[in-house]
Design a protein around this motif. Structure first.
Motif, PDB file in Angstrom:
ATOM      1  N   CYS A  33       0.836  -1.204   0.000  1.00  0.00           N
ATOM      2  CA  CYS A  33       0.000   0.000   0.000  1.00  0.00           C
ATOM      3  C   CYS A  33       0.872   1.256   0.000  1.00  0.00           C
ATOM      4  O   CYS A  33       1.715   1.442   0.876  1.00  0.00           O
ATOM      5  N   LEU A  34       0.663   2.090  -1.016  1.00  0.00           N
ATOM      6  CA  LEU A  34       1.272   3.426  -1.088  1.00  0.00           C
ATOM      7  C   LEU A  34       0.199   4.434  -0.688  1.00  0.00           C
ATOM      8  O   LEU A  34      -0.891   4.438  -1.266  1.00  0.00           O
ATOM      9  N   ASN A  45      -3.110  -2.764 -12.175  1.00  0.00           N
ATOM     10  CA  ASN A  45      -4.019  -3.683 -11.468  1.00  0.00           C
ATOM     11  C   ASN A  45      -4.068  -3.358  -9.971  1.00  0.00           C
ATOM     12  O   ASN A  45      -4.199  -4.264  -9.126  1.00  0.00           O
ATOM     13  N   ALA A  46      -3.964  -2.074  -9.651  1.00  0.00           N
ATOM     14  CA  ALA A  46      -3.990  -1.628  -8.255  1.00  0.00           C
ATOM     15  C   ALA A  46      -5.360  -1.026  -7.936  1.00  0.00           C
ATOM     16  O   ALA A  46      -6.108  -0.612  -8.820  1.00  0.00           O
ATOM     17  N   ARG A  47      -5.666  -0.972  -6.640  1.00  0.00           N
ATOM     18  CA  ARG A  47      -6.936  -0.409  -6.168  1.00  0.00           C
ATOM     19  C   ARG A  47      -6.655   0.939  -5.498  1.00  0.00           C
ATOM     20  O   ARG A  47      -5.691   1.081  -4.740  1.00  0.00           O
ATOM     21  N   VAL A  48      -7.541   1.915  -5.781  1.00  0.00           N
ATOM     22  CA  VAL A  48      -7.399   3.255  -5.193  1.00  0.00           C
ATOM     23  C   VAL A  48      -8.499   3.443  -4.152  1.00  0.00           C
ATOM     24  O   VAL A  48      -9.673   3.144  -4.420  1.00  0.00           O
ATOM     25  N   ARG A  49      -8.099   3.899  -2.985  1.00  0.00           N
ATOM     26  CA  ARG A  49      -9.058   4.159  -1.906  1.00  0.00           C
ATOM     27  C   ARG A  49      -8.875   5.603  -1.424  1.00  0.00           C
ATOM     28  O   ARG A  49      -7.737   6.075  -1.269  1.00  0.00           O
ATOM     29  N   ILE A  93      -3.151   3.550  -2.555  1.00  0.00           N
ATOM     30  CA  ILE A  93      -3.088   2.702  -3.764  1.00  0.00           C
ATOM     31  C   ILE A  93      -2.494   1.371  -3.341  1.00  0.00           C
ATOM     32  O   ILE A  93      -1.342   1.307  -2.911  1.00  0.00           O
ATOM     33  N   ALA A  94      -3.293   0.306  -3.470  1.00  0.00           N
ATOM     34  CA  ALA A  94      -2.855  -1.040  -3.069  1.00  0.00           C
ATOM     35  C   ALA A  94      -2.386  -1.796  -4.307  1.00  0.00           C
ATOM     36  O   ALA A  94      -3.195  -2.183  -5.166  1.00  0.00           O
ATOM     37  N   PHE A  95      -1.073  -2.016  -4.400  1.00  0.00           N
ATOM     38  CA  PHE A  95      -0.473  -2.727  -5.549  1.00  0.00           C
ATOM     39  C   PHE A  95      -0.372  -4.219  -5.233  1.00  0.00           C
ATOM     40  O   PHE A  95      -0.034  -4.591  -4.103  1.00  0.00           O
ATOM     41  N   PRO A  96      -0.635  -5.076  -6.202  1.00  0.00           N
ATOM     42  CA  PRO A  96      -0.362  -6.503  -5.986  1.00  0.00           C
ATOM     43  C   PRO A  96       1.139  -6.743  -5.873  1.00  0.00           C
ATOM     44  O   PRO A  96       1.934  -6.100  -6.579  1.00  0.00           O
ATOM     45  N   GLN A  97       1.515  -7.649  -4.997  1.00  0.00           N
ATOM     46  CA  GLN A  97       2.940  -7.952  -4.852  1.00  0.00           C
ATOM     47  C   GLN A  97       3.467  -8.594  -6.119  1.00  0.00           C
ATOM     48  O   GLN A  97       2.731  -9.211  -6.901  1.00  0.00           O
ATOM     49  N   ALA A  98       4.774  -8.420  -6.324  1.00  0.00           N
ATOM     50  CA  ALA A  98       5.404  -9.031  -7.507  1.00  0.00           C
ATOM     51  C   ALA A  98       5.294 -10.540  -7.422  1.00  0.00           C
ATOM     52  O   ALA A  98       5.293 -11.135  -6.344  1.00  0.00           O
ATOM     53  N   ARG A  99       5.190 -11.168  -8.585  1.00  0.00           N
ATOM     54  CA  ARG A  99       5.116 -12.622  -8.623  1.00  0.00           C
ATOM     55  C   ARG A  99       6.436 -13.224  -8.126  1.00  0.00           C
ATOM     56  O   ARG A  99       7.506 -12.661  -8.308  1.00  0.00           O
ATOM     57  N   ASP A 100       6.314 -14.399  -7.523  1.00  0.00           N
ATOM     58  CA  ASP A 100       7.487 -15.140  -7.030  1.00  0.00           C
ATOM     59  C   ASP A 100       8.230 -14.382  -5.940  1.00  0.00           C
ATOM     60  O   ASP A 100       9.477 -14.381  -5.901  1.00  0.00           O
TER      61      ASP A 100
END
Length: 465
Positions: free
Chosen positions: A391-392, A439-443, A457-464
């Motif tokens: 989350c940023l 593909n992030a969500r803004v609140r 702004i909630a970013f999905p974590q990087a894969r792996d």
């Protein structure tokens, strides 16, 4: 020469016909081979039957017409006669050896172990491959003696007959292949004519980018028409973005341009230095506003265009990137009398993203705070790890936004009613589009102290990771 070849190479009809002609030709060759093998098998069978008959005839002749076991010269001539070569025969006695015929034509040992029925086998004499038939009989002169009677012939007649059958069948097979090829050509031509309505439909379009659809489209070219429909959809999206940009630019630049005209006329009509200076100050502020508006319109258009494009991402550590970007804005915050700070963990926070888009997003969030938080305010950019996201957040303790209007933040050209600051209403819209690209969500929330605005702004974590 090369032009004609290129044109022929790209002809679908020629490709289809060539693709079909090769297997048809191979089929003709295979059929010819099968015909020859079948004819050879048939010729061998017929000649084997005749060879057995000749052997039995010789046995009968020796039993009834040759009491001494000899073969007359006339009979020997008939047995060995062959129009373009010669046949062979032999009569061996178990007690006396060769009685008549060719001494080299002797059946192999053990041939008659299973009885006295005629036996067929292959043999080679004087470099000639022969097919032979042998049978045992009692010696008419000595009942205790056994004779081995053998008749052999060359294989030439068998192969000649097989070739003749092949040569007779090739014209019929060739005519059949030609007829099949003509039918295929007719079928291909008829099938390709089904593309003409679709071609005419596309040729008659001018500015129509409506989908072709699947109706009356052959199944084989559905992937092509669906690809074209996808291209049309992307073009419609791009054209809609361009039209929206033109409309937005006309809408947003109308007010500053009108103001520029008014204050320019003021400056021209007045001889008062103070009035001229005031008009020029207004002109300068309106130019800055127009510049900012045009820059944000371009940024919004880029962000909206990115929604339709598969952009390349890279592995980014927000724990290193965000403090660096915040540090670049400290001098502007000091000039605006706003305390800009950063709060985040020391460990790496990895996401898959685009550095330039993230910088544009953060710049718009900070710009929004610098514009609306007010002098003497605090602004904090923070990072924290959530369950499956990073989350940023950008938070200030300014006047904030009434709860009734929070849900509309992020809309294009929306400005909170009653705000004294001049703005375009595009900053948070740009943030929204860039977040969607990641593909992030803004609140949007009120600040932790009950005042100000907090944008997360909630970013999905990087894969792996």
């Amino acid at each position: 020469m090369s032009l004609r070849w290129s044109s022929a190479r790209q002809s679908l009809r020629r490709r289809l016909l060539t693709t079909l002609l090769v297997p048809l030709t191979a089929l003709l060759l295979l059929n010819s081979l099968i015909t020859y093998i079948g004819a050879l098998i048939y010729a061998n069978h017929v000649h084997d039957v005749n060879l057995v008959d000749d052997t039995l005839t010789l046995v009968q002749m020796m039993a009834s017409k040759s009491p001494d076991g000899r073969v007359s010269p006339q009979a020997q001539f008939l047995l060995e006669y062959e129009p373009e070569g010669r046949n062979y025969f032999s009569v061996f006695s178990a007690s006396h050896g060769l009685i008549a015929g060719n001494p080299s034509l002797k059946p192999p040992g053990g041939l008659f172990i299973n009885g006295t029925a005629p036996q067929l086998y292959n043999v080679q004499i004087e470099r000639h491959a022969l097919r032979a038939a042998s049978i045992q009989m009692s010696n008419p002169r000595e009942p205790s003696d056994q004779l081995e009677v053998t008749v052999a012939e060359t294989l030439r007649d068998r192969r000649l007959e097989a070739r003749q059958i092949l040569l007779l069948s090739i014209p019929a097979q060739a005519l059949l292949i030609i007829a099949a090829f003509l039918l295929v050509w007719l079928g291909v031509s008829t099938g390709l004519r089904q593309l003409e309505p679709l071609t005419n439909q596309l040729a008659n379009r001018e500015h129509d980018l409506a989908p072709i659809g699947d109706a009356e489209v052959p199944v084989e070219i559905l992937p092509l028409t669906r690809t074209i429909d996808g291209l049309f959809a992307r073009l419609r999206g791009m054209l809609a973005l361009h039209e929206r940009f033109i409309a937005d630019a006309a809408h947003q630049l109308r007010t500053p341009l009108a103001g520029l005209s008014v204050h320019a006329e003021r400056a021209q009509a007045s001889n008062d230095p103070a009035t001229i200076k005031d008009a020029l100050d207004h002109i300068q502020r309106l130019i800055r506003r127009a510049n900012r508006t045009s820059s944000q319109l371009l940024a919004l258009t880029r962000a909206q265009t990115a929604e339709h494009e598969a952009g390349d991402t890279e592995r980014l550590d927000l724990a290193l990137l965000i403090p660096e970007l915040v540090g670049q804005r400290v001098h502007e915050a000091l000039a605006a009398d706003i305390d800009l700070g950063y709060d985040g963990p020391a460990g790496p926070l990895w996401i898959d993203g685009d550095r330039h888009r993230l910088q544009e997003m953060l710049d718009n969030l900070i710009d929004n705070g610098l514009r609306y938080a007010g002098r003497g305010s605090l602004m904090t950019v923070s990072l924290e790890r959530e369950s499956n996201a990073i989350c940023l957040a950008v938070e200030d303790n300014g006047p904030g936004v009434p709860h009734a209007w929070i849900e509309r933040l992020g809309e294009r050209f929306f400005r909170v009613p009653g705000s004294e600051e001049q703005g375009s209403g595009l900053g948070l819209a740009i943030v929204q589009r860039i977040a969607e690209w990641h593909n992030a969500r803004v609140r949007y929330r009120s600040g932790s102290s009950g005042r100000g605005l907090r944008v997360e702004i909630a970013f999905p974590q990087a894969r792996d990771t």
